[in-house]
Design a protein around this motif. Structure first.
Motif, short mmCIF file in Angstrom:
data_model
loop_
_atom_site.label_atom_id
_atom_site.label_comp_id
_atom_site.label_asym_id
_atom_site.label_seq_id
_atom_site.Cartn_x
_atom_site.Cartn_y
_atom_site.Cartn_z
N VAL A 4 0.85 -1.23 -0.04
CA VAL A 4 -0.08 0.04 -0.02
C VAL A 4 0.89 1.28 -0.03
O VAL A 4 0.59 2.17 -0.69
N LEU A 5 2.13 1.07 0.84
CA LEU A 5 2.76 2.42 0.89
C LEU A 5 3.49 2.61 -0.48
O LEU A 5 3.64 3.71 -0.97
N ILE A 6 3.94 1.44 -0.94
CA ILE A 6 4.61 1.71 -2.42
C ILE A 6 3.53 2.26 -3.41
O ILE A 6 3.91 3.13 -4.17
N ILE A 7 2.54 1.70 -3.24
CA ILE A 7 1.57 2.47 -4.46
C ILE A 7 1.19 3.83 -4.42
O ILE A 7 1.15 4.51 -5.17
N PRO A 131 -10.55 11.54 1.11
CA PRO A 131 -9.96 10.04 0.28
C PRO A 131 -10.90 9.66 -0.62
O PRO A 131 -12.07 9.57 -0.47
N VAL A 132 -10.38 8.79 -1.74
CA VAL A 132 -11.29 8.06 -2.54
C VAL A 132 -10.57 6.56 -2.16
O VAL A 132 -9.24 6.36 -2.21
N THR A 133 -11.22 5.54 -2.35
CA THR A 133 -11.02 4.13 -2.42
C THR A 133 -10.60 3.56 -3.53
O THR A 133 -11.43 3.47 -4.40
N GLY A 137 -8.62 -1.59 -1.74
CA GLY A 137 -8.90 -1.03 -0.66
C GLY A 137 -7.91 0.26 -0.27
O GLY A 137 -7.87 0.72 0.95
N ILE A 138 -7.12 0.77 -0.80
CA ILE A 138 -6.21 1.67 -0.86
C ILE A 138 -6.84 2.98 -0.82
O ILE A 138 -7.64 3.42 -1.73
N GLN A 139 -6.64 3.65 0.45
CA GLN A 139 -7.00 5.01 0.50
C GLN A 139 -6.23 6.19 -0.18
O GLN A 139 -5.03 6.35 0.47
N TYR A 140 -6.70 6.97 -0.95
CA TYR A 140 -5.67 8.00 -1.63
C TYR A 140 -6.51 9.37 -1.67
O TYR A 140 -7.85 9.38 -2.28
N PRO A 141 -5.85 10.48 -1.38
CA PRO A 141 -6.47 11.82 -1.30
C PRO A 141 -7.18 12.13 -2.98
O PRO A 141 -6.40 12.06 -3.80
#
Length: 306
Positions: A4-7, A131-133, A137-141
């Protein structure tokens, strides 16, 4: 280190890269068509950010703020080209560097006089906040994703302008043989003003978009200008495609280097020394990348052969 951190960091690198592209595209257009070294290009980035922040505060509309930033930066670029830059075409590059460096001082003090010395803040609009999913399941602004999409859309529009319109044909012809297109009846002065205003508008748009995720302050354009020069050297001077590829490479290298290099150094050093060494190398990573590209291709990835 989690996937998740890498993405997330890859997406951050893409966002940084497309914003750099908006800066670098205008800069490479100006240098490629006009042969001008413009150190004041970062000032248009700053103007766009300040105008956007002021208009957003006055009207509450983020869209109006972006439009105002585009218009203000383009108008400033056109005025600068007609009043100052037009007198520099026949001079050598040292005169251009000195004159455009003086413009940096003028714009910095003028901005401080108009907007004050304290940073301004441009709020992310409510419909783009949060955020958007993403898949997995990755949360990103949402706003950062919007920046990526907006940068790609502007890049596609710029490509269409350069490759598919009459004005684009004139711009490309002016890059290759300005005397010939002048002989064919094209008003080279108007073309140069248009190119300079377009480059300034792209820089202003970049400043306005980034202004919502960092403070808007005097001098904010100069660090980005340095990175934009690195981008066009990597991609090849005068190449829009090169500016795009170079911007993505710089954005990803800078972002991922700050994450992976300290982890890599921890394999060989104690934690505190590894963090310091990794951070130091990460800050140099884009310049190491530029050196490698220039050793391999001295004209840049997509630069024309001399």
């Amino acid at each position: 280190m989690s996937t998740v951190l890498i993405i997330e960091q890859v997406l951050n690198g893409l966002q940084f890269g497309v914003m750099l592209f908006l800066m670098a595209a205008g800069l490479t257009l100006i240098f490629g068509v006009m042969g001008l070294i413009n150190l004041a290009h970062g000032s248009f980035y700053m103007i766009g950010a300040f105008v956007a922040a002021a208009v957003a505060a006055a009207t509450g509309s983020f869209l109006l703020a972006l439009i105002a930033a585009l218009i203000a930066a383009a108008a400033a670029g056109a005025i600068v080209e007609m009043v100052v830059i037009r007198r520099l075409y026949a001079t050598d590059h040292l005169d251009q560097v000195l004159a455009t460096f003086a413009l940096i001082l003028v714009f910095s003090e003028g901005t401080r006089w108009i907007f004050g010395s304290f940073p301004l803040f441009l709020d992310i609009p409510g419909y783009l906040s949060g955020p958007v999913t993403l898949p997995g399941g990755i949360q990103y602004p949402l706003y950062r994703l919007t920046l990526i999409g907006a940068g790609l859309a502007v890049g596609l529009g710029l490509w269409a302008l350069i490759e598919r319109t009459r004005v684009g044909i004139q711009i490309r012809a002016g890059e290759n043989d300005r005397e010939m297109i002048a002989a064919l009846g094209v008003d080279i002065s108007k073309l140069y003003t248009l190119v300079f205003a377009l480059g300034a508008a792209l820089a202003g748009l970049s400043g306005a978009l980034v202004g919502a995720i960092q403070s808007v302050q005097v001098g904010m354009g100069e660090p980005v200008l340095i990175l934009a020069f690195v981008v066009i050297v990597i991609g090849g001077i005068g190449s829009i495609k090169g500016a795009f590829v170079g911007a993505l490479l710089v954005g990803l290298t800078d972002t991922l280097g700050g994450i992976f290099l300290p982890q890599l150094f921890k394999l060989f050093m104690e934690q505190s020394a590894a963090t310091n060494a990794g951070s130091a190398v990460a800050s140099m990573s884009i310049y190491i990348l530029m050196s490698i590209v220039l050793i391999w291709k001295p004209t840049g990835l997509f630069g024309a052969r001399p």
